[in-house]
Write an enzyme that holds these catalytic residues in place. Structure first.
Site, PDB file in Angstrom:
ATOM      1  N   ASP A   1     -19.787 -26.151   5.277  1.00 12.50           N
ATOM      2  CA  ASP A   1     -19.714 -24.767   5.761  1.00 12.50           C
ATOM      3  C   ASP A   1     -21.119 -24.185   5.727  1.00 12.50           C
ATOM      4  OD1 ASP A   1     -19.023 -22.099   6.345  1.00 12.50           O
ATOM      5  OD2 ASP A   1     -18.683 -21.660   4.212  1.00 12.50           O
TER       6      ASP A   1
ATOM      7  N   GLY B   1     -23.546 -21.273   6.206  1.00 11.93           N
ATOM      8  CA  GLY B   1     -23.690 -19.834   6.329  1.00 11.93           C
ATOM      9  C   GLY B   1     -25.140 -19.459   6.544  1.00 11.93           C
TER      10      GLY B   1
ATOM     11  N   THR C   1     -25.208 -22.904   2.174  1.00  9.33           N
ATOM     12  CA  THR C   1     -24.349 -23.933   2.757  1.00  9.33           C
ATOM     13  C   THR C   1     -23.488 -24.515   1.646  1.00  9.33           C
ATOM     14  OG1 THR C   1     -25.897 -24.499   4.529  1.00  9.33           O
ATOM     15  CG2 THR C   1     -24.314 -26.194   3.886  1.00  9.33           C
TER      16      THR C   1
ATOM     17  N   ASP D   1     -16.477 -19.631  10.704  1.00  5.99           N
ATOM     18  CA  ASP D   1     -16.048 -19.447   9.317  1.00  5.99           C
ATOM     19  C   ASP D   1     -14.837 -18.533   9.222  1.00  5.99           C
ATOM     20  OD1 ASP D   1     -17.687 -17.379  10.252  1.00  5.99           O
ATOM     21  OD2 ASP D   1     -18.458 -16.897   8.263  1.00  5.99           O
TER      22      ASP D   1
ATOM     23  N   ASP E   1     -14.221 -12.092   2.964  1.00  4.44           N
ATOM     24  CA  ASP E   1     -15.203 -13.127   2.635  1.00  4.44           C
ATOM     25  C   ASP E   1     -16.534 -12.456   2.317  1.00  4.44           C
ATOM     26  OD1 ASP E   1     -16.858 -15.316   2.393  1.00  4.44           O
ATOM     27  OD2 ASP E   1     -16.247 -16.255   4.266  1.00  4.44           O
TER      28      ASP E   1
ATOM     29  N   THR F   1     -23.109 -13.532   3.609  1.00  5.20           N
ATOM     30  CA  THR F   1     -24.260 -12.747   4.057  1.00  5.20           C
ATOM     31  C   THR F   1     -23.772 -11.438   4.663  1.00  5.20           C
ATOM     32  OG1 THR F   1     -25.446 -14.800   4.518  1.00  5.20           O
ATOM     33  CG2 THR F   1     -26.334 -12.781   5.482  1.00  5.20           C
TER      34      THR F   1
END
Length: 254
Positions: free
Chosen positions: A6, A8, A12, A109, A129, A132
């Site tokens: 995943d 981001g 990660t 995501d 979630d 960021t």
């Protein structure tokens, strides 16, 4: 074994599954400057530290919100695991109707989180979630992705405050003794923690008012446990929700 990645904007998250069991997971910084060799060597070191054999990886699935890293990660998978990765994106079988004006706009995501949450709880849901960006994703009782909200993340707010207010220090994101801070650090922490809790509870209340069925509120992301401990609306925390969603989507698209 399945390697789930995943990617981001900030971090990660990687997980290794054996069947439906998450054997090991790691969180590393997302770097735009690492080469595929550097990513490959890093993963091999992580595997070695966990006593895992890279040769046992039979598949790789990736969700990324950082498009420039797609080629780097694909080359890393091919060269170091001899596997071409499956990327979450348009055209993938999700098993979930995406009721968005333009479904292609929904981040990978967010789709992954929604799929994992509905697969586990099978009810109306809000998935929060803390990445960021702080995202809210709403799923109907029928398992439809309805949309959501996107807010600046906690880290962005902390960075902006420290950068724009010269006399305010950068602080650890931690729950203060009281919402009434007795020093500058505690006051900043109170504003960040209780400010975000108020935002989460307020947005979730507004979402619930618009839905026919009161939703269960699920939180994920590294900071989820701290916020959930203060929030009145969050009832479940699953720090590995995105990795689980990647596993599910891989199964549905093999």
């Amino acid at each position: 074994m399945l390697l789930a990645i995943d990617v981001g904007n900030t971090n990660t998250t990687l997980g290794v599954y054996e069947g439906a069991v998450l054997r090991k997971h790691w969180r590393v910084e997302t770097s735009h400057t690492r080469t595929y060799d550097e990513y490959g060597i890093l993963l091999r070191q992580l595997f070695a530290s966990a006593g895992l054999e890279p040769a046992r990886v039979s598949s790789v699935v990736i969700a990324s919100v950082v498009p420039p890293l797609a080629f780097t990660l694909e080359q890393m998978c091919v060269r170091y695991f001899d596997r071409k990765p499956m990327f979450v994106g348009p055209g993938m079988k999700t098993g979930m109707p995406i009721l968005y004006e333009n479904p292609r706009e929904v981040g990978a995501d967010r789709v992954v989180n929604a799929v994992a949450a509905f697969e586990r709880w099978r009810c109306a849901l809000v998935v929060v979630d803390f990445g960021t960006a702080t995202t809210f994703d709403v799923i109907s009782a029928k398992g439809e992705y309805l949309g959501g909200a996107i807010c600046p993340g906690i880290g962005i707010s902390m960075d902006a405050l420290a950068r724009s207010a010269s006399k305010l220090p950068r602080v650890e994101f931690a729950k203060p003794p009281s919402v009434v801070g007795k020093n500058t650090v505690a006051s900043i922490q109170a504003g960040l923690v209780y400010g975000y809790v108020g935002m989460v509870d307020g947005i979730c209340a507004q979402i619930a008012a618009e839905l026919a069925t009161p939703p269960k509120v699920v939180a994920t992301g590294g900071l989820a446990p701290l916020i959930a401990g203060v929030s009145r609306s969050i009832t479940e925390v699953d720090e590995h929700l995105t990795l689980e969603g990647l596993r599910i989507l891989h199964e549905r698209n093999r």
